[in-house]
Design a protein around this motif. Structure first.
Motif, PDB file in Angstrom:
ATOM      1  N   MET A 180       0.828  -1.203   0.000  1.00 31.05           N
ATOM      2  CA  MET A 180       0.000   0.000   0.000  1.00 31.05           C
ATOM      3  C   MET A 180       0.865   1.256   0.000  1.00 31.05           C
ATOM      4  O   MET A 180       1.998   1.252   0.479  1.00 31.05           O
ATOM      5  CB  MET A 180      -0.930   0.009   1.218  1.00 31.05           C
ATOM      6  N   ASP A 181       0.315   2.366  -0.496  1.00 27.81           N
ATOM      7  CA  ASP A 181       1.054   3.628  -0.577  1.00 27.81           C
ATOM      8  C   ASP A 181       0.569   4.683   0.415  1.00 27.81           C
ATOM      9  O   ASP A 181       1.367   5.467   0.930  1.00 27.81           O
ATOM     10  CB  ASP A 181       0.930   4.210  -1.995  1.00 27.81           C
ATOM     11  N   VAL A 182      -0.740   4.713   0.676  1.00 32.97           N
ATOM     12  CA  VAL A 182      -1.322   5.790   1.481  1.00 32.97           C
ATOM     13  C   VAL A 182      -2.222   5.200   2.560  1.00 32.97           C
ATOM     14  O   VAL A 182      -3.102   4.384   2.264  1.00 32.97           O
ATOM     15  CB  VAL A 182      -2.149   6.756   0.597  1.00 32.97           C
ATOM     16  N   ASP A 183      -1.997   5.609   3.801  1.00 39.74           N
ATOM     17  CA  ASP A 183      -2.846   5.193   4.919  1.00 39.74           C
ATOM     18  C   ASP A 183      -3.946   6.237   5.100  1.00 39.74           C
ATOM     19  O   ASP A 183      -3.804   7.185   5.864  1.00 39.74           O
ATOM     20  CB  ASP A 183      -2.010   5.067   6.198  1.00 39.74           C
ATOM     21  N   ALA A 184      -5.057   6.057   4.363  1.00 37.86           N
ATOM     22  CA  ALA A 184      -6.180   6.981   4.499  1.00 37.86           C
ATOM     23  C   ALA A 184      -6.889   6.791   5.828  1.00 37.86           C
ATOM     24  O   ALA A 184      -7.654   7.660   6.254  1.00 37.86           O
ATOM     25  CB  ALA A 184      -7.166   6.778   3.353  1.00 37.86           C
ATOM     26  N   GLY A 185      -6.616   5.671   6.497  1.00 35.26           N
ATOM     27  CA  GLY A 185      -7.238   5.414   7.789  1.00 35.26           C
ATOM     28  C   GLY A 185      -6.837   6.415   8.857  1.00 35.26           C
ATOM     29  O   GLY A 185      -7.507   6.514   9.897  1.00 35.26           O
ATOM     30  N   LYS A 186      -5.766   7.172   8.617  1.00 33.87           N
ATOM     31  CA  LYS A 186      -5.375   8.183   9.599  1.00 33.87           C
ATOM     32  C   LYS A 186      -6.465   9.226   9.789  1.00 33.87           C
ATOM     33  O   LYS A 186      -6.543   9.867  10.847  1.00 33.87           O
ATOM     34  CB  LYS A 186      -4.061   8.844   9.162  1.00 33.87           C
ATOM     35  N   TYR A 187      -7.316   9.388   8.772  1.00 33.09           N
ATOM     36  CA  TYR A 187      -8.440  10.320   8.919  1.00 33.09           C
ATOM     37  C   TYR A 187      -9.405   9.848  10.007  1.00 33.09           C
ATOM     38  O   TYR A 187      -9.991  10.658  10.732  1.00 33.09           O
ATOM     39  CB  TYR A 187      -9.171  10.461   7.582  1.00 33.09           C
ATOM     40  N   LEU A 188      -9.542   8.530  10.148  1.00 30.68           N
ATOM     41  CA  LEU A 188     -10.458   7.983  11.145  1.00 30.68           C
ATOM     42  C   LEU A 188      -9.912   8.108  12.565  1.00 30.68           C
ATOM     43  O   LEU A 188     -10.657   7.969  13.534  1.00 30.68           O
ATOM     44  CB  LEU A 188     -10.737   6.508  10.849  1.00 30.68           C
ATOM     45  N   THR A 189      -8.603   8.360  12.669  1.00 35.66           N
ATOM     46  CA  THR A 189      -7.986   8.415  14.001  1.00 35.66           C
ATOM     47  C   THR A 189      -7.477   9.817  14.347  1.00 35.66           C
ATOM     48  O   THR A 189      -6.637   9.963  15.225  1.00 35.66           O
ATOM     49  CB  THR A 189      -6.828   7.411  14.090  1.00 35.66           C
ATOM     50  N   GLY A 190      -7.967  10.830  13.620  1.00 37.47           N
ATOM     51  CA  GLY A 190      -7.699  12.197  14.054  1.00 37.47           C
ATOM     52  C   GLY A 190      -6.968  13.111  13.094  1.00 37.47           C
ATOM     53  O   GLY A 190      -6.988  14.339  13.280  1.00 37.47           O
TER      54      GLY A 190
END
Length: 904
Positions: free
Chosen positions: A472-482
């Motif tokens: 993977m290249d981008v952790d978009a899940g960081k949006y869910l954690t702040g």
């Protein structure tokens, strides 16, 4: 007691259901708006639960869009599940579920355009100082983000050729490398129904800015040829190809043609390699927006992030291209909230209508799009999937244009391209339109990449990113954690510029890529008893459809044919309780997305002898099915073919490799094996996504094959009566050779074996063959469906829905065929990856031109030619002779979609 913010996400203010951000067990107490609610049932991560009272029949909403209707009065805490989603979760063995669904799918009624409600807004504001990246300038059009030498097969008939040709240039100094474009289309004798899309895509490939040089390869007699591409480009006012290029027609032996084609390519390599990157405007970025392996968080994190980064590209003068038509059905109001003009809105809706009609001709609706992985991870139906997919179009961005599949981009801004929801097929159209960078959003962790356009993969959750970080290249899940969307957008945009400038994406580092063009479809209009109306309200059982159209199984009993008393001896292997010509270790991908990985793992397993001496070779069978295609009849044929190889007499060890989010995942095939009376514990099971990525799944496969102490097969004398052989003829066939092939079949059947013929092949069309094989020139009908295993040995005919050679060979193998003897005239055939293909000819011109590719030359009368065929079969069965096509690497594998299959 947990707070709602700890366990749930509300897609948009005003929604009456929330998404569980982790698994919630039955009995969990949640503090919501000052009140305590208790969950009566288990709610999986990504599934939805009620947060406001909903009366029977009222809409359940996400992003303020109805996706389902309540089946009863629902109160906060109730688990939202439709019949489809409840069945999918129940099949995975989840405890604590309700006995009955709580909701029904929102009907897919045709969207009615309210012209007065349309908003003709402005596009996002341009930046004052547009940025740049380091790219490869082209004489015409935008700059490339990569600089590849591309070897382009015009049809599936040349796919093995370009693959092997590219392999011979591995590691050559040639810019970003020499890559093949091998695909499954254009290989039949008739003009395909997808001809326009196919020609547009191939033409677009030659002009894509990432192509530094291109060799277009066809074969004599191809319907889809280099000339057809040139004529198409002239008729549709395409610009000329300005990079080094040539057209090459295969007209001789495979090795001869490889050498000749290689001589054309070699002078280009230093030219492409010497071209430097230069500073070019970001306006040259053309972004293909895709999603695959979607989950409930795709519309919350990854898709909105991809949309915001695309908006930033547009602000710099660039272009973003949304696609996957069926994954926007149900989201029409969202897509048309901000549109350039009325004509654009109408063309978008006409595209939706056309797609519905096309799949309706084949007896399907868009509800067949969501995969098993989609549903299991919270996308209950196409409306819910579409709403999330549409979030790649931010509310403030205007839809500027709508184009056909593979049509050249008409300008900058935000564009929609017609395509199926099949990720790989959709990507191919976008690349054909001119995109030079791909944003691929994924919930489950799709590993898809394209050969000459880099892919940036945005994963929806941090947990999945950590599990698959190498892919993977981008952790978009960081949006869910702040992390704010603005900060994440800026961070990702910086990565986009770096990758466009040459930094390798995760997919490029892994070296994995595939191409699949929008596959041909068989129906060209509505058919009574099969087609579904555009409102999607008609439905029928699979068993109600005509047997031939749905490729229904037959009794599998042989025809009464003629036999002989001849016995041709050969050396076979005793494996367990049977005599076979080889003992295969099989890695079978359960869908198209794990196919190339299966090939790589099988090659490593062969090299390192993971299975020791228990198998004679390792084989992987990549294909285009299992996801992004319709269910029903085509799925039944697909599953039957897959089981045919798992249970094939030559298969000694078999492992199934799932991607992890497909319709036909490992659990699906476990149940299919049980239905077939087989023990699933006999087989290995691995998952790219669940096992943690490419390296981890490779280790799992190695451990499984290495974990047995199985003795080597024992050589024993036998005869051809132990075999099941496919007989085939391509090209003109003399009466003597037709009789010779009948004599071959008579001996095999007479000594206890089986012979399988194609219902569409030249042999059954030849009256002399029928007379010599069956004692009568009367027509002979099928005994087995496509890929159906034989119930008894003898003379068999396999039903064929088309004329594609590789689909025929693949069907043969699934019936249990262990070797194919083919008479060829006017050209040779590709080999099948699993079943050896033996080619011989009695045609002098063919022998003179293609002699180096033939395994035998047949001369003399029918009896002499038959002896040549039988001796050659025996030599291959005893492993004394490797067929020429196999040895040269000219191999393939392709599963038919039948008459009712279509891309979705």
């Amino acid at each position: 007691m947990v707070r709602f913010e700890q366990i749930g996400v509300l897609p948009e203010s005003g929604d009456n259901v929330a998404i569980a951000s982790r698994r919630l067990e039955a009995g969990t107490e949640v503090e919501l708006d000052g009140a305590t609610i208790t969950l009566p049932h288990t709610v999986l991560e990504g599934h939805r639960f009620v947060v406001a009272p909903v009366a029977t029949g009222d809409a359940l909403t996400s992003w303020n869009t109805a996706f389902a209707r309540a089946s009863r009065d629902l109160v906060p805490g109730d688990y939202v599940c439709t019949p489809t989603s409840l069945a999918a979760v129940t099949a995975r063995g989840v405890d604590g579920l309700p006995d009955v669904p709580s909701a029904t799918n929102e009907p897919l009624d045709p969207f009615e355009l309210d012209e007065s409600a349309l908003h003709f807004g402005a596009q996002v504001t341009s930046v004052e100082q547009p940025g740049t990246f380091l790219g490869y300038p082209r004489e015409q059009g935008p700059a490339g983000t990569r600089n590849h030498v591309v070897l382009l097969a015009t049809s599936s008939r040349s796919s093995g050729f370009v693959t092997e040709l590219a392999r011979r240039f591995d590691g050559a100094a040639a810019g970003d490398g020499v890559v093949p474009v091998a695909h499954t289309e254009g290989g039949e004798d008739e003009v395909p129904n997808n001809l326009h899309f196919l020609l547009a895509t191939l033409a677009g490939f030659t002009l894509n800015p990432n192509v530094g040089a291109v060799l277009v390869v066809d074969a004599e007699g191809d319907v889809v040829s280099g000339d057809a591409i040139k004529n198409f480009m002239a008729e549709h006012d395409y610009p000329s190809i300005t990079v080094p290029h040539a057209y090459f027609t295969r007209a001789g032996g495979f090795e001869h043609d490889l050498t000749a084609a290689g001589a054309l390519i070699e002078p280009w390599l230093p030219i492409v390699d010497a071209q430097p990157r230069e500073e070019v405007p970001l306006a040259d970025l053309k972004i293909a927006l895709q999603c695959g392996g979607s989950d409930a968080f795709s519309g919350i994190s990854a898709n909105p992030l991809a949309g915001q980064v695309s908006a930033e590209v547009i602000r710099h003068g660039g272009t973003a291209v949304l696609a996957e038509t069926d994954e926007l059905i149900g989201a029409e109001p969202y897509v048309l909230k901000n549109v350039r003009d009325l004509a654009t809105a109408k063309r978008f809706l006409a595209t939706i209508k056309s797609f519905k009609e096309r799949v309706g001709w084949h007896g399907h609706t868009a509800e067949g799009n969501p995969s098993g992985g989609n549903v299991y991870r919270g996308l209950y139906n196409i409306v819910l999937k579409s709403i999330g997919a549409a979030r790649k179009l931010p509310r403030e961005v205007r839809l500027d244009h709508v184009i056909d599949y593979g049509e050249p981009l008409p300008g900058d801004g935000y564009i929609f391209m017609d395509s199926p929801g099949n990720d790989l097929e959709s990507v191919a159209g976008q690349i054909g339109s001119g995109c030079n960078l791909i944003f691929f959003t994924t919930g489950n962790g799709s590993i898809t990449n394209f050969p000459f356009v880099p892919t940036l993969k945005f994963v929806t959750t941090s947990a999945r990113y950590e599990r698959l970080h190498a892919e993977m290249d981008v952790d978009a899940g960081k949006y869910l954690t702040g992390t704010s969307m603005a900060d994440l957008t800026a961070e990702t945009f910086d990565l986009v510029v770096r990758v466009a400038s040459g930094e390798k994406s995760a997919g490029e580092r892994a070296g994995h890529s595939q191409v699949s063009i929008w596959r041909n479809w068989k129906q060209t209009g509505p058919r009574e008893g099969i087609s579904i109306t555009t409102d999607g309200r008609m439905s029928r059982k699979l068993t109600d459809l005509p047997g031939e159209d749905r490729d229904a199984p037959l009794d599998g009993l042989p025809h009464r044919g003629l036999t002989s008393d001849g016995r041709t001896l050969t050396e076979l292997l005793k494996v367990d309780d049977r005599l076979v010509p080889e003992a295969v270790g099989l890695i079978l991908p359960t869908s198209l997305c794990s196919g190339q990985i299966a090939l790589r793992i099988a090659a490593q397993a062969e090299l390192e002898k993971w299975a020791g001496d228990a198998v004679t070779r390792m084989v992987a069978l990549p294909h285009t099915e299992g996801c992004g295609s319709s269910g029903g009849a085509s799925e039944e044929t697909f599953a039957r073919i897959m089981l045919g190889y798992l249970l094939h007499p030559n298969t000694r060890m078999a492992l199934l490799l799932e991607h992890g989010c497909e319709k036909t995942h490992n659990d699906y095939f476990r149940s299919r094996l049980v239905e077939a009376g087989a023990d699933p514990s006999r087989f290995g099971w691995a998952s790219i996504q669940a096992d943690g990525g490419l390296d981890a799944v490779g280790g799992r496969v190695k451990d499984w094959f290495s974990g047995f102490r199985i003795p080597a097969p024992v050589e024993l004398d036998g005869d051809l009566g132990a075999l099941t052989v496919g007989l085939e003829a391509r090209g003109p066939l003399s009466d003597e050779t037709a009789e010779a092939l009948a004599l071959v079949g008579r001996e095999i059947v007479g000594s206890g074996g089986s012979v399988v013929l194609s219902s569409r092949g030249a042999l059954l069309a030849h009256g002399g063959f029928r007379t010599a094989a069956f004692g009568s020139a009367d027509p002979v009908g099928p005994t087995v469906a496509h890929g159906q295993r034989l119930a008894e040995p003898g003379w068999h005919v396999m039903r064929m829905p088309g004329t594609d050679w590789m689909e025929t060979a693949t069907g043969f193998g699934a019936t249990g065929v262990q070797q194919i003897l083919a008479h060829v005239a006017g050209g040779t055939l590709s080999a099948q990856r699993f079943v050896p293909v033996v080619e011989f000819s009695n045609d002098p011109e063919t022998v003179a031109t293609y002699g180096d590719d033939l395994d035998a030359v047949a001369t003399g009368d029918a009896a002499e030619q038959a002896r040549t065929g039988l001796d050659t079969i025996a030599a291959v069965a005893s492993r004394r002779l490797v067929p020429k096509a196999v040895a040269s690497g000219n191999v393939g594998f392709q599963i038919t979609r039948g008459l009712l299959g279509t891309s979705m």
